[in-house]
Scaffold this active site. Structure first.
Site, PDB file in Angstrom:
ATOM      1  N   ARG A 139       0.817  -1.217   0.000  1.00 22.40           N
ATOM      2  CA  ARG A 139       0.000   0.000   0.000  1.00 22.40           C
ATOM      3  C   ARG A 139       0.851   1.267   0.000  1.00 22.40           C
ATOM      4  NH1 ARG A 139      -4.664  -2.092   4.160  1.00 22.40           N
ATOM      5  NH2 ARG A 139      -5.957  -3.032   2.534  1.00 22.40           N
ATOM      6  N   LYS A 191     -19.624 -17.629  -0.032  1.00 24.23           N
ATOM      7  CA  LYS A 191     -21.076 -17.512   0.133  1.00 24.23           C
ATOM      8  C   LYS A 191     -21.760 -16.673  -0.935  1.00 24.23           C
ATOM      9  CE  LYS A 191     -21.162 -17.983   5.122  1.00 24.23           C
ATOM     10  NZ  LYS A 191     -21.308 -17.244   6.381  1.00 24.23           N
ATOM     11  N   GLY A 206      -9.814  -8.968  -2.503  1.00 19.40           N
ATOM     12  CA  GLY A 206      -9.324  -9.851  -1.439  1.00 19.40           C
ATOM     13  C   GLY A 206      -8.657 -11.120  -1.901  1.00 19.40           C
ATOM     14  N   GLY A 263     -13.353  -3.891  -0.109  1.00 15.92           N
ATOM     15  CA  GLY A 263     -14.753  -3.438  -0.060  1.00 15.92           C
ATOM     16  C   GLY A 263     -15.048  -2.355  -1.080  1.00 15.92           C
TER      17      GLY A 263
END
Ligand code: AMP
Length: 420
Positions: free
Chosen positions: A35, A221, A377, A400
């Site tokens: 980062r 999921k 991710g 996100g």
């Protein structure tokens, strides 16, 4: 809109919101500095132009000033990478911050202490009891929103130009990621290179799409990916559904999935997504075979079976060779590719094969001219693990933020600068 390429930072003081929320070990050594490196092109451009930098970031999730989350830990490494001795202000809105930012000379840089030491950064009240009465919660929310204005104004007062290069927090309407932009006119607020590259990559995939467009959605999921899948069903030509989600779809279609991961309350949803795909002429591609295991462990016994004939007591932990071939054929014919989520439990070495084969198919398609975007991710962890990150067109730094952007949502950090 102002752009970083056009802007001359000579004599300007830039407040640069970066995402230096890097992982640290117990001795405060940085274990992954990706980062920080990602922000260097922007920071170097400002210094080379003859500007100065005020760096603002968060680190971790502190509830107030906490030594553990001090940005001082990363100061030496930032100085080393940037090639200048970065100064430090031990409080982002204290006297030091004001005096040191006022005294900054061209070519110098100052790092502010963790912005999230103040509740005002996020604009959410802290320290409320869980069972606090509604009135008290309301009053606390109002109070923090009020003091947030002063906090934001103070941060803005240090600088003559605002640069947002923190894509990872672009989905948050925080003081330093969005609200601060109000204090700068349209010619003095802009995206850094990292942020601009992220936006360009997503828009190339989602808006200026070269077809066929294939999205590969994996992960555990369905419930955490519903909004993305629904948005993708209005955009893609092929949608590959893989990972743990496979078994909810397979069960909904009447297959036997043994004890594979499954969301029983999402079976109807799976069927409605399949129906929507048909309606929209989207080719929804599901696994045909699976690598199954008799235990959720790397050393379990394994076998390959049809995805809808998994024996009781066995579970699917990766795709099988027929599915690898099927997915690769679709990927190879694509001109735009989005990959989010592994095909199986890639953390176990014996169940990485499917994710690796998808990664390799994307590399081949990219070499043949496709544009590939990997993000969100675990698929980033996959391409890093397989050593193929630099063979993708773009690997996103956002988790996100990227997912919300792909869902089609407006991101406050982007809107604050370009208006949409
Ligand atoms: P997500 O965070 O939703 O992208 O999901 C990533 C996680 O899904 C990884 O930790 C994988 O281990 C997990 N996963 C993928 N396939 C399976 C599977 N067949 N069974 C259980 N977990 C899975």
């Amino acid at each position: 809109m102002q752009t970083i390429d056009k802007f001359n930072f000579s004599g300007q003081k830039a407040f640069v919101r970066v995402d230096f929320n890097v992982p640290l070990d117990e001795n405060f050594n940085i274990t992954d500095d990706t980062r920080i490196r990602a922000a260097l092109p922007t920071l170097k451009k400002i210094l080379n132009d003859g500007g100065s930098i005020i760096l603002g970031s968060h680190l971790g999730r502190p509830k107030g000033p906490t030594a553990k989350y001090s940005l001082k830990h990363i100061l030496p490494h930032v100085s080393k990478l940037l090639g200048v001795d970065v100064q430090f202000a031990d409080d982002c809105i204290g006297t030091q911050a004001k005096e040191k930012s006022a005294a900054l000379q061209p070519g110098q840089a100052l790092m502010l202490e963790n912005l999230r030491f103040y509740a005002e950064e996020e604009g959410k009240p802290r320290g409320l009891a869980e069972d606090a009465p509604e009135e008290e919660v309301k009053a606390a929310k109002k109070a923090v929103k009020e003091s947030q204005k002063e906090f934001t104004k103070t941060l803005a007062s240090y600088a003559t130009v605002y640069v947002n290069d923190a894509f990872g927090t672009a989905h948050r309407a925080h003081a330093s990621t969005a609200l601060i932009a109000e204090y700068f006119d349209v010619d003095h607020k802009l995206f850094g290179y990292l942020m601009q590259n992220e936006i360009d990559a997503v828009e190339k995939v989602m808006k200026n799409t070269t077809r066929p467009f294939t999205a590969i959605m994996g992960g555990s999921k369905v419930s955490s990916k519903i909004e993305i899948i629904e948005n993708l069903l209005t955009k893609v030509d092929n949608l590959i559904i893989t990972g743990g989600m496979t078994y909810t779809f397979t069960k909904a279609l009447g297959g036997k999935i043994g004890k594979s991961i499954c969301e029983d309350d999402k079976l109807d949803l799976a069927l409605s997504l399949l129906a929507k795909a048909k309606e929209n002429n989207v080719n929804m591609v599901l696994a045909v075979d699976a690598k199954i295991a008799d235990d959720f462990s790397n050393d379990a016994n394994t076998q390959f079976v049809a995805v809808d004939k998994i024996p009781d007591e066995w579970e699917g932990l990766d795709i099988g060779p027929k599915t690898e071939k099927l997915f690769a054929e679709v990927i190879n014919k694509s001109k735009t590719i989005l990959w989010n989520g592994p095909t199986g439990v890639f953390e176990f070495e014996n169940f990485t094969h499917g994710s690796r084969s998808v990664g390799e198919a994307i590399v081949e398609a990219t070499q043949n001219g496709a544009f590939s975007l990997v993000g969100g991710g675990d698929s980033v962890a996959c391409v890093n693990k397989f050593g193929i990150a630099d063979k993708m067109s773009y690997v996103s730094t956002g988790g996100g933020a990227l997912l919300e952007f792909i869902e089609g949502k407006e991101l406050p950090g982007i809107k604050a600068i370009r208006g949409y």
